[in-house]
Scaffold this motif. Structure first.
Motif, PDB file in Angstrom:
ATOM      1  N   SER A 152     -22.744 -49.552  30.382  1.00 31.74           N
ATOM      2  CA  SER A 152     -22.005 -48.249  30.518  1.00 31.74           C
ATOM      3  C   SER A 152     -20.609 -48.107  31.653  1.00 31.74           C
ATOM      4  CB  SER A 152     -22.493 -47.054  30.328  1.00 31.74           C
ATOM      5  OG  SER A 152     -22.138 -45.676  30.516  1.00 31.74           O
ATOM      6  N   SER A 153     -19.615 -47.200  31.040  1.00 33.33           N
ATOM      7  CA  SER A 153     -18.108 -47.202  32.213  1.00 33.33           C
ATOM      8  C   SER A 153     -18.733 -45.692  32.963  1.00 33.33           C
ATOM      9  CB  SER A 153     -17.724 -46.763  31.134  1.00 33.33           C
ATOM     10  OG  SER A 153     -17.252 -45.706  30.592  1.00 33.33           O
ATOM     11  N   GLY A 154     -19.901 -45.014  33.200  1.00 34.96           N
ATOM     12  CA  GLY A 154     -20.231 -43.705  33.726  1.00 34.96           C
ATOM     13  C   GLY A 154     -19.590 -42.608  32.611  1.00 34.96           C
ATOM     14  N   TYR A 155     -19.979 -41.376  33.548  1.00 35.39           N
ATOM     15  CA  TYR A 155     -19.987 -40.164  33.316  1.00 35.39           C
ATOM     16  C   TYR A 155     -18.501 -40.187  31.959  1.00 35.39           C
ATOM     17  CZ  TYR A 155     -23.570 -38.712  35.281  1.00 35.39           C
ATOM     18  OH  TYR A 155     -24.712 -38.586  36.335  1.00 35.39           O
ATOM     19  N   ASP A 156     -18.295 -39.673  31.096  1.00 33.69           N
ATOM     20  CA  ASP A 156     -16.677 -39.338  30.575  1.00 33.69           C
ATOM     21  C   ASP A 156     -15.926 -38.473  31.247  1.00 33.69           C
ATOM     22  OD1 ASP A 156     -14.869 -39.610  28.772  1.00 33.69           O
ATOM     23  OD2 ASP A 156     -16.234 -38.691  26.527  1.00 33.69           O
ATOM     24  N   ILE A 157     -15.336 -39.038  32.059  1.00 31.38           N
ATOM     25  CA  ILE A 157     -14.070 -38.710  32.128  1.00 31.38           C
ATOM     26  C   ILE A 157     -12.613 -38.699  31.428  1.00 31.38           C
ATOM     27  CG2 ILE A 157     -14.730 -38.562  34.895  1.00 31.38           C
ATOM     28  CD1 ILE A 157     -13.158 -41.349  35.060  1.00 31.38           C
TER      29      ILE A 157
ATOM     30  N   GLU B 134     -18.593 -48.593  41.476  1.00 33.06           N
ATOM     31  CA  GLU B 134     -17.818 -46.848  41.681  1.00 33.06           C
ATOM     32  C   GLU B 134     -17.013 -46.766  41.357  1.00 33.06           C
ATOM     33  OE1 GLU B 134     -19.075 -44.076  43.640  1.00 33.06           O
ATOM     34  OE2 GLU B 134     -20.817 -44.865  44.514  1.00 33.06           O
ATOM     35  N   PRO B 135     -17.018 -45.250  40.285  1.00 33.26           N
ATOM     36  CA  PRO B 135     -15.373 -45.689  39.959  1.00 33.26           C
ATOM     37  C   PRO B 135     -14.226 -45.424  40.495  1.00 33.26           C
ATOM     38  CG  PRO B 135     -16.082 -43.590  40.226  1.00 33.26           C
ATOM     39  CD  PRO B 135     -17.379 -44.267  40.838  1.00 33.26           C
ATOM     40  N   THR B 136     -13.225 -46.009  39.798  1.00 30.24           N
ATOM     41  CA  THR B 136     -11.812 -46.365  40.553  1.00 30.24           C
ATOM     42  C   THR B 136     -11.344 -45.414  41.148  1.00 30.24           C
ATOM     43  OG1 THR B 136     -11.417 -48.465  39.135  1.00 30.24           O
ATOM     44  CG2 THR B 136      -9.338 -47.479  40.754  1.00 30.24           C
TER      45      THR B 136
ATOM     46  N   GLN C  55     -17.266 -48.134  21.746  1.00 31.97           N
ATOM     47  CA  GLN C  55     -15.762 -47.607  21.783  1.00 31.97           C
ATOM     48  C   GLN C  55     -15.209 -47.264  22.612  1.00 31.97           C
ATOM     49  OE1 GLN C  55     -17.555 -46.265  19.509  1.00 31.97           O
ATOM     50  NE2 GLN C  55     -17.305 -43.625  19.540  1.00 31.97           N
ATOM     51  N   THR C  56     -15.627 -46.434  23.370  1.00 36.49           N
ATOM     52  CA  THR C  56     -15.753 -45.610  25.008  1.00 36.49           C
ATOM     53  C   THR C  56     -16.332 -46.588  26.081  1.00 36.49           C
ATOM     54  OG1 THR C  56     -17.458 -43.794  24.758  1.00 36.49           O
ATOM     55  CG2 THR C  56     -15.433 -43.955  24.202  1.00 36.49           C
ATOM     56  N   LEU C  57     -16.889 -47.211  25.887  1.00 38.98           N
ATOM     57  CA  LEU C  57     -17.709 -48.429  26.570  1.00 38.98           C
ATOM     58  C   LEU C  57     -18.915 -47.779  27.580  1.00 38.98           C
ATOM     59  CD1 LEU C  57     -17.693 -51.184  28.018  1.00 38.98           C
ATOM     60  CD2 LEU C  57     -16.962 -50.004  30.395  1.00 38.98           C
TER      61      LEU C  57
ATOM     62  N   GLY D 146     -21.374 -43.141  36.760  1.00 41.75           N
ATOM     63  CA  GLY D 146     -22.708 -42.083  36.264  1.00 41.75           C
ATOM     64  C   GLY D 146     -24.217 -43.364  35.588  1.00 41.75           C
ATOM     65  N   ALA D 147     -23.832 -44.156  35.468  1.00 40.50           N
ATOM     66  CA  ALA D 147     -23.659 -45.420  34.895  1.00 40.50           C
ATOM     67  C   ALA D 147     -25.412 -45.991  35.837  1.00 40.50           C
ATOM     68  CB  ALA D 147     -22.945 -46.135  34.081  1.00 40.50           C
ATOM     69  N   VAL D 148     -24.541 -46.798  36.591  1.00 44.38           N
ATOM     70  CA  VAL D 148     -25.442 -46.965  37.835  1.00 44.38           C
ATOM     71  C   VAL D 148     -26.207 -45.800  38.331  1.00 44.38           C
ATOM     72  CG1 VAL D 148     -25.096 -47.841  40.177  1.00 44.38           C
ATOM     73  CG2 VAL D 148     -23.533 -48.217  38.749  1.00 44.38           C
ATOM     74  N   LEU D 149     -26.266 -44.124  38.018  1.00 50.94           N
ATOM     75  CA  LEU D 149     -27.469 -43.825  38.559  1.00 50.94           C
ATOM     76  C   LEU D 149     -27.979 -43.641  37.041  1.00 50.94           C
ATOM     77  CD1 LEU D 149     -28.763 -41.432  40.389  1.00 50.94           C
ATOM     78  CD2 LEU D 149     -26.838 -39.973  38.758  1.00 50.94           C
ATOM     79  N   LEU D 150     -28.491 -43.307  36.251  1.00 52.60           N
ATOM     80  CA  LEU D 150     -28.979 -43.981  34.912  1.00 52.60           C
ATOM     81  C   LEU D 150     -30.222 -45.372  35.752  1.00 52.60           C
ATOM     82  CD1 LEU D 150     -28.136 -43.636  31.271  1.00 52.60           C
ATOM     83  CD2 LEU D 150     -29.719 -44.964  32.036  1.00 52.60           C
ATOM     84  N   ALA D 151     -28.764 -46.451  35.563  1.00 54.29           N
ATOM     85  CA  ALA D 151     -29.863 -47.932  35.789  1.00 54.29           C
ATOM     86  C   ALA D 151     -30.747 -47.438  37.289  1.00 54.29           C
ATOM     87  CB  ALA D 151     -28.776 -48.194  35.894  1.00 54.29           C
ATOM     88  N   SER D 152     -29.994 -46.960  38.116  1.00 51.51           N
ATOM     89  CA  SER D 152     -30.820 -46.658  39.541  1.00 51.51           C
ATOM     90  C   SER D 152     -32.298 -45.646  38.816  1.00 51.51           C
ATOM     91  CB  SER D 152     -30.668 -46.041  40.429  1.00 51.51           C
ATOM     92  OG  SER D 152     -28.952 -46.971  40.721  1.00 51.51           O
TER      93      SER D 152
END
Length: 270
Positions: free
Chosen positions: A64-69, A140-142, A26-28, A119-125
């Motif tokens: 994943s959309s990365g860290y929850d912001i 990267e985030p927008t 629900q939050t990607l 942050g999801a890119v970091l996890l995968a990297s």
């Protein structure tokens, strides 16, 4: 296998691979503090339990959309309550939740489909291998509300020119074909073949004795650690904390709290 039931993760056990499924569709699959804590916990357990290989994928329409912001997340909502030293400590703790991927004795494989951002890119990297579906979008985030977590990995994996393009162009993205061409991913497969392809790869890897796999992985990691990748990664907590207290980023964070993420993107970048 004595793995507890998690709120944000689903664990799937196969003969050659234990899947960690990021399960907040629900939050990607945004990387909340709870998810990161649970992720760190299951990695600790899988050091001695589970299959020979660890796989990571996302539920729903993307990795994943990365860290929850989101406005209510601690990343944004708690910033006004912390000083810069407390922020650096908090960010170090985030790093420490992901570093076990790099240090884990078992091979780790990221299976990436759809969006894989920030942050999801970091996890995968940090995973040993990355397999991308043909619909993967990495970037990267927008809103540039941080800086330093991904940049060292962009530099190591993509080279200085592409690293600076990703760092300087807000919302920069690349597709699955570029991910393979630039060396961020190992190979690409059709979306509906992603899980099967990773499970076949893990079956081949699992034929090797775990001790041999651990030493082979460590030997490659050591090469990059000698060139500073670990210290560069840790330094991301300091550069991120510095930017979080800069006036432009504080203005963006306040806008997210007051107006929401979508409206803030529109206000700052139209």
């Amino acid at each position: 296998m004595s793995i507890p039931k998690y709120n944000t993760l689903t664990i799937e056990e196969k003969s050659a691979i234990t899947w960690i499924v990021l399960d907040r569709p629900q939050t990607l699959n945004a990387l909340s503090d709870e998810l990161l804590t649970e992720f760190s916990d299951v990695l600790r357990i899988l050091k001695t339990e589970g299959a020979p290989v660890i796989g990571i994928r996302g539920a729903g329409r993307g990795f994943s959309s990365g860290y929850d912001i989101s406005p209510e997340a601690e990343e944004i909502g708690g910033l006004g309550r912390r000083n810069i030293i407390e922020e650096r400590t908090r960010l170090r703790e985030k790093i420490e939740c992901l570093m076990p991927l790099w240090d884990h004795p078992k091979p780790t494989i990221a299976a990436v489909h759809g969006p894989c951002i920030a942050g999801a890119v970091l996890l995968a990297s940090l995973c040993d291998l990355t397999v991308v579906a043909d619909n993967a979008v990495i970037g990267e985030p927008t809103l540039p509300i941080g800086g330093g977590f991904m940049e060292p990995f962009w530099a190591f994996l993509l080279g200085p020119k592409q690293a600076k393009m990703m760092a300087l162009d807000p919302g920069a993205r690349f597709n699955a074909a570029k991910a393979v061409e630039w060396g961020w991913a190992n190979f690409s497969v059709p979306h509906d073949e992603l899980v099967d392809a990773v499970e076949k790869l893990s079956s081949r890897i699992a034929r090797v004795h775990p001790d041999v796999l651990a030493v082979k992985k460590s030997s490659v990691n050591r090469y990059y650690e000698d060139r500073g990748i670990r210290s560069a990664f840790i330094s991301g907590a300091e550069t991120d904390a510095l930017l979080h207290f800069s006036e432009p980023v504080r203005a963006m964070s306040e806008s997210i709290r007051s107006n929401g993420l979508a409206d803030t993107i529109k206000r700052f970048y139209g």
